[in-house]
Design an enzyme around this catalytic site. Structure first.
Site, PDB file in Angstrom:
ATOM      1  CG  HIS A 182      -2.164  -0.775   1.088  1.00  0.00           C
ATOM      2  ND1 HIS A 182      -2.178  -2.123   0.847  1.00  0.00           N
ATOM      3  CD2 HIS A 182      -3.474  -0.392   1.158  1.00  0.00           C
ATOM      4  CE1 HIS A 182      -3.430  -2.551   0.777  1.00  0.00           C
ATOM      5  NE2 HIS A 182      -4.234  -1.519   0.949  1.00  0.00           N
ATOM      6  CG  HIS A 222       2.365  -3.418   6.361  1.00  0.00           C
ATOM      7  ND1 HIS A 222       3.126  -4.370   5.716  1.00  0.00           N
ATOM      8  CD2 HIS A 222       1.303  -3.166   5.554  1.00  0.00           C
ATOM      9  CE1 HIS A 222       2.544  -4.674   4.561  1.00  0.00           C
ATOM     10  NE2 HIS A 222       1.446  -3.968   4.444  1.00  0.00           N
TER      11      HIS A 222
END
Length: 340
Positions: free
Chosen positions: A216, A268
């Site tokens: 992303h 993450h």
């Protein structure tokens, strides 16, 4: 007859020379240009295919590296949360939004320059000039996106880092039947385990091993930073000097928020986001500088030593010098009278 010509002092007429009709030369030139265009298209299509194939293979056929973990590693014990920026939203952010900006800016740029109706010959087709420029910008943007995507996928499947919510999704069961929660396994490093998590699919477990770097972050920073650089190069707002920079700020904040959401959602680690963001920034800068040439100084902006601005004299040559100069020194075609 020869004696009569010599006697009267009249030189014999030279034999007639055959010259190809202009239409034949023009047709051959057009055919050659079309062949070059086709060859270039095929080469670039092959390059794009080579870049797309690894992405497809990684997403479909390759399993990420299976890494071990410590049972007492708290960094992989975060709860599972849904994505704030979903894959569909990411696609709109890095695909639809940049393409919309490119279309609008190219249209307005051509409209202001009075070249909206100008057409160019592209092979055997005649297209609007701003369509051709728009296609060129699409190609630059897409090529850089593929490079960034490939670099991200290489990191993900080579490292195989576990996401912060790995334990919640996998709920690992050790090969000897024990669990990490057992007192004897608190500091144990585990490599042989099976995921016994309920409520999650095999795809969820596979995704839980693709933490580094953040996809992303890399794609968002590439796409939105590239568009910000594109606006700096192409867009000029006559009514306000700050409007362009405000739009650039909004684009970068969208990328920044996308990166922050990955840590906020426990998808993450912060280092994954940092690495992904750096990959995206590097991809955008390299594409803008070496491929799209956004940082090159415009020809008209180059100043000479005396402070005079350099001008393009090709129009003067074609319109004034060529018609007044007889052949063969200046012929009004591309072979003799071109840009200086």
């Amino acid at each position: 007859m020869r004696d009569e010509d010599n006697a009267t002092g009249v030189a014999p007429s030279p034999p007639p020379t055959l010259t190809p009709p202009p239409t034949t030369t023009a047709t051959a030139t057009a055919t050659s240009a079309q062949r070059r265009l086709t060859r270039r298209f095929l080469v670039e299509l092959a390059i794009v295919t080579v870049l797309v194939i690894p992405i497809c293979i990684c997403e479909v056929a390759i399993e990420p590296v299976r890494r071990g973990f410590f049972c007492d590693d708290d960094s992989i014990r975060y709860p599972f949360h849904e994505n704030t920026v979903t894959p569909v939203m990411l696609g709109l952010l890095v695909g639809a939004l940049p393409l919309l900006v490119l279309v609008l800016v190219e249209y307005v740029h051509s409209l202001r320059a009075g070249e909206l109706a100008r057409r160019v010959q592209l092979g055997s087709w005649q297209l609007a000039a701003w369509y051709v420029e728009l296609g060129r910008q699409f190609a630059y943007f897409g090529f850089g996106m593929l490079l960034t995507f490939d670099a991200t996928e290489l990191g993900k499947y080579t490292i195989g880092r576990l996401r912060p919510h790995f334990y919640a999704v996998c709920q690992p069961q050790l090969s000897d039947g024990t669990l990490c929660s057992d007192a004897s396994n608190r500091q144990r490093y585990v490599e042989d385990y099976e995921c016994a998590g309920e409520g999650y699919t095999a795809a969820d477990v596979r995704q839980a091993r693709l933490s580094f770097p953040s996809g992303h972050s890399s794609l968002a920073f590439y796409a939105l930073l590239y568009v910000a650089l594109y606006l700096q190069r192409k867009l000029s707002w006559r009514s306000s000097k700050l409007a362009r920079h405000f739009l650039q700020f909004l684009l970068l904040m969208l990328a920044w928020y996308t990166a922050l959401s990955r840590v906020m959602d426990s998808w993450h680690h912060w280092s994954d986001v940092l690495a992904g963001s750096l990959i995206g920034v590097a991809g955008a800068l390299l594409t803008a500088h070496y491929i799209a040439h956004f940082f090159a100084t415009p020809y008209a902006a180059v100043t000479l030593g005396s402070g005079l601005r350099r001008e393009d004299t090709s129009a003067t040559l074609q319109e004034e010098v060529c018609p007044a100069t007889p052949p063969p020194y200046c012929v009004n075609d591309d072979r003799y009278c071109t840009k200086v």
